[in-house]
Design an enzyme around this catalytic site. Structure first.
Site, PDB file in Angstrom:
ATOM      1  N   HIS A   7       4.773   3.578  -7.093  1.00  0.00           N
ATOM      2  CA  HIS A   7       5.878   4.659  -7.344  1.00  0.00           C
ATOM      3  C   HIS A   7       7.377   4.380  -6.741  1.00  0.00           C
ATOM      4  O   HIS A   7       7.621   3.883  -5.752  1.00  0.00           O
ATOM      5  CB  HIS A   7       5.418   6.040  -7.607  1.00  0.00           C
ATOM      6  CG  HIS A   7       5.018   6.020  -5.397  1.00  0.00           C
ATOM      7  ND1 HIS A   7       4.204   5.903  -5.387  1.00  0.00           N
ATOM      8  CD2 HIS A   7       5.540   6.762  -5.393  1.00  0.00           C
ATOM      9  CE1 HIS A   7       4.136   5.907  -4.099  1.00  0.00           C
ATOM     10  NE2 HIS A   7       4.465   6.865  -3.532  1.00  0.00           N
ATOM     11  N   HIS A  79      12.310   7.703  -1.114  1.00  0.00           N
ATOM     12  CA  HIS A  79      11.123   5.695  -0.892  1.00  0.00           C
ATOM     13  C   HIS A  79      10.927   5.323  -2.315  1.00  0.00           C
ATOM     14  O   HIS A  79      10.719   5.766  -3.281  1.00  0.00           O
ATOM     15  CB  HIS A  79      10.113   5.997  -0.180  1.00  0.00           C
ATOM     16  CG  HIS A  79       8.983   7.289   0.060  1.00  0.00           C
ATOM     17  ND1 HIS A  79       8.785   8.568  -0.275  1.00  0.00           N
ATOM     18  CD2 HIS A  79       7.770   6.675  -0.812  1.00  0.00           C
ATOM     19  CE1 HIS A  79       7.404   8.596  -0.644  1.00  0.00           C
ATOM     20  NE2 HIS A  79       7.096   7.447  -1.173  1.00  0.00           N
ATOM     21  N   GLU A 130       7.226   2.529   1.262  1.00  0.00           N
ATOM     22  CA  GLU A 130       5.489   3.502   1.489  1.00  0.00           C
ATOM     23  C   GLU A 130       4.754   1.829   0.459  1.00  0.00           C
ATOM     24  O   GLU A 130       5.465   1.012  -0.160  1.00  0.00           O
ATOM     25  CB  GLU A 130       5.637   4.339   0.650  1.00  0.00           C
ATOM     26  CG  GLU A 130       3.568   4.623   0.491  1.00  0.00           C
ATOM     27  CD  GLU A 130       3.612   5.590  -0.067  1.00  0.00           C
ATOM     28  OE1 GLU A 130       4.450   5.955  -1.076  1.00  0.00           O
ATOM     29  OE2 GLU A 130       2.662   6.829  -0.288  1.00  0.00           O
TER      30      GLU A 130
END
Ligand code: CO
Length: 134
Positions: A7, A79, A130
């Site tokens: 994502h 992020h 991440e």
């Protein structure tokens, strides 16, 4: 080592208005808001055919997203999340190469119920990264 783009997360000031923008203007499928108190955010998932966008609104007093929005009052990309097959092996490899893992360095359970880690943006082209166990 990194696999699929899981994502892209966008910090937003107004989750309802941002959800409406993605749903009504961009015509995307969006989830109900999901509070994530452990991460200091409320999340809406935007489901795309090949990945997701996550809209993050601050939740609670010391949300990391609140600090980001102070510096970026219009919101912005917070992020990006890549999948890895083995998060501990990925962490150890990255640390060996000098990359900084945020927090304790131990994976935490992320918004999808899977272990995640964050890598220092200064080590990755100014982008908070991440990693999520695939
Ligand atoms: Co994320």
């Amino acid at each position: 080592m990194i696999g699929r783009l899981n994502h892209v997360a966008i910090a937003v000031k107004d989750l309802a208005a941002s959800t409406a923008l993605y749903r009504d203007t961009l015509g995307a499928r969006v989830s109900q808001p999901q509070p994530e108190p452990d991460h200091g955010v409320t999340v809406v998932f935007v489901e795309l055919p090949n990945t997701k966008v996550e809209l993050l609104e601050p939740l609670g007093a010391d949300s990391p997203v609140a600090k980001f929005l102070e510096r970026n009052p219009d919101g912005g990309i917070h992020h990006i999340c890549y999948e890895v097959d083995d998060i501990l092996a990925a962490r150890d490899r990255l640390k060996e190469q000098g990359a900084r893992v945020l927090g304790s360095g131990e994976p935490r359970i992320g918004a999808h119920g899977k272990p995640v880690l964050f890598l220092h943006p200064k080590d990755f082209l100014g982008t908070l990264v991440e990693l999520e166990q695939a």
